[in-house]
Scaffold this motif. Sequence first.
Motif, PDB file in Angstrom:
ATOM      1  N   LEU A  41      -6.672   0.985  12.749  1.00 19.73           N
ATOM      2  CA  LEU A  41      -5.499   0.050  12.872  1.00 19.73           C
ATOM      3  C   LEU A  41      -4.093   0.601  12.179  1.00 19.73           C
ATOM      4  O   LEU A  41      -4.240   1.168  11.155  1.00 19.73           O
ATOM      5  CB  LEU A  41      -5.698  -1.262  12.491  1.00 19.73           C
ATOM      6  N   TRP A  56       9.263   1.667   6.184  1.00 24.53           N
ATOM      7  CA  TRP A  56       7.727   1.160   5.939  1.00 24.53           C
ATOM      8  C   TRP A  56       6.779   1.918   5.233  1.00 24.53           C
ATOM      9  O   TRP A  56       5.852   1.484   4.863  1.00 24.53           O
ATOM     10  CB  TRP A  56       7.241   1.144   7.693  1.00 24.53           C
ATOM     11  N   SER A  77      -4.249  -1.472   2.279  1.00 20.89           N
ATOM     12  CA  SER A  77      -4.221  -2.147   3.277  1.00 20.89           C
ATOM     13  C   SER A  77      -5.371  -2.756   3.786  1.00 20.89           C
ATOM     14  O   SER A  77      -6.574  -2.090   3.763  1.00 20.89           O
ATOM     15  CB  SER A  77      -3.645  -1.373   4.544  1.00 20.89           C
ATOM     16  N   LEU A 127      -6.470  -0.818  20.413  1.00 23.86           N
ATOM     17  CA  LEU A 127      -6.704  -1.618  19.202  1.00 23.86           C
ATOM     18  C   LEU A 127      -8.059  -2.444  19.162  1.00 23.86           C
ATOM     19  O   LEU A 127      -8.613  -2.328  17.802  1.00 23.86           O
ATOM     20  CB  LEU A 127      -5.545  -2.792  18.892  1.00 23.86           C
ATOM     21  N   PHE A 134      -6.365  -3.369   6.729  1.00 17.52           N
ATOM     22  CA  PHE A 134      -6.672  -2.978   8.281  1.00 17.52           C
ATOM     23  C   PHE A 134      -7.454  -1.481   7.958  1.00 17.52           C
ATOM     24  O   PHE A 134      -7.745  -0.864   8.917  1.00 17.52           O
ATOM     25  CB  PHE A 134      -5.201  -2.444   8.999  1.00 17.52           C
ATOM     26  N   ARG A 158      -2.411  -9.818  11.446  1.00 20.70           N
ATOM     27  CA  ARG A 158      -1.292  -9.345  10.280  1.00 20.70           C
ATOM     28  C   ARG A 158      -0.813  -7.979  10.290  1.00 20.70           C
ATOM     29  O   ARG A 158       0.140  -7.754   9.437  1.00 20.70           O
ATOM     30  CB  ARG A 158      -2.407  -9.399   8.952  1.00 20.70           C
ATOM     31  N   ILE A 159      -1.028  -7.302  11.506  1.00 18.49           N
ATOM     32  CA  ILE A 159      -0.223  -6.092  11.510  1.00 18.49           C
ATOM     33  C   ILE A 159       1.349  -6.358  11.972  1.00 18.49           C
ATOM     34  O   ILE A 159       1.505  -7.223  13.039  1.00 18.49           O
ATOM     35  CB  ILE A 159      -0.845  -5.119  12.798  1.00 18.49           C
ATOM     36  N   ASP A 175      -0.405   0.566  10.634  1.00 22.91           N
ATOM     37  CA  ASP A 175       0.237  -0.160   9.259  1.00 22.91           C
ATOM     38  C   ASP A 175       1.355  -0.962  10.242  1.00 22.91           C
ATOM     39  O   ASP A 175       1.799  -1.841   9.842  1.00 22.91           O
ATOM     40  CB  ASP A 175       0.961   0.862   8.425  1.00 22.91           C
ATOM     41  N   VAL A 176       2.026  -0.506  11.344  1.00 22.61           N
ATOM     42  CA  VAL A 176       3.083  -1.118  11.824  1.00 22.61           C
ATOM     43  C   VAL A 176       2.998  -0.687  13.513  1.00 22.61           C
ATOM     44  O   VAL A 176       2.500   0.132  13.930  1.00 22.61           O
ATOM     45  CB  VAL A 176       4.176  -0.996  11.336  1.00 22.61           C
ATOM     46  N   ILE A 177       3.346  -1.679  14.374  1.00 24.28           N
ATOM     47  CA  ILE A 177       3.187  -1.561  15.699  1.00 24.28           C
ATOM     48  C   ILE A 177       4.906  -1.501  16.110  1.00 24.28           C
ATOM     49  O   ILE A 177       5.576  -2.655  15.793  1.00 24.28           O
ATOM     50  CB  ILE A 177       2.479  -2.518  16.718  1.00 24.28           C
ATOM     51  N   ARG A 193       4.839  -0.963   2.759  1.00 27.13           N
ATOM     52  CA  ARG A 193       3.440  -1.195   3.149  1.00 27.13           C
ATOM     53  C   ARG A 193       2.727  -1.125   1.920  1.00 27.13           C
ATOM     54  O   ARG A 193       2.638  -0.512   0.999  1.00 27.13           O
ATOM     55  CB  ARG A 193       2.819  -0.192   4.071  1.00 27.13           C
ATOM     56  N   LEU A 229      -6.077  -8.798  14.478  1.00 31.60           N
ATOM     57  CA  LEU A 229      -4.726  -7.970  14.459  1.00 31.60           C
ATOM     58  C   LEU A 229      -3.753  -8.808  14.163  1.00 31.60           C
ATOM     59  O   LEU A 229      -2.642  -8.056  14.060  1.00 31.60           O
ATOM     60  CB  LEU A 229      -4.770  -7.496  16.085  1.00 31.60           C
TER      61      LEU A 229
END
Length: 142
Positions: free
Chosen positions: A55, A132, A140, A48, A142, A85-86, A57-59, A136, A83
């Motif tokens: 980056l 998601w 974004s 990351l 990111f 806000r992910i 959208d979601v982890i 989202r 990071l």
Amino acid sequence: MTIRRPLRVLLVDDGAADRELAREVFDQHKTHVVIDTCASGARALAFLQQPDTVLPDVILLDLNMPGMSGFDVLNALKSDARLDRIPVVILSSSTHPQDVERAYSLHASSFMTKQLDFGSFVQQIDAFVTFWLHVRTTSSPF
């Protein structure tokens, strides 16, 4: 009609079999989802931090990993202004209420208990992708 870019997901799990199984399920969504995987929390954070990394959208983050636990990774993510806000969704075999409570106290967006049989796991990932893709933002940060 606006053409949306694919949903970017980063899966962090030390289990090779779990990563492969998840990849297989996410492949069913390959027209809508791009998935990256990392086998450790330290590797995920390094990935990351690379300047050329797009980056996610979601982890999706496992908790029980050697070295750097999922809690450690979550804490590091939420302590990093680039990071933090992910959204991070915990995907763990743990059903312990204290793990759920700790994950939320560290600002996890959600906590999912891994489904053990393949059919249920497919349904779980399908629901994750559907959710998601719809929540989202199209622009974004990111």
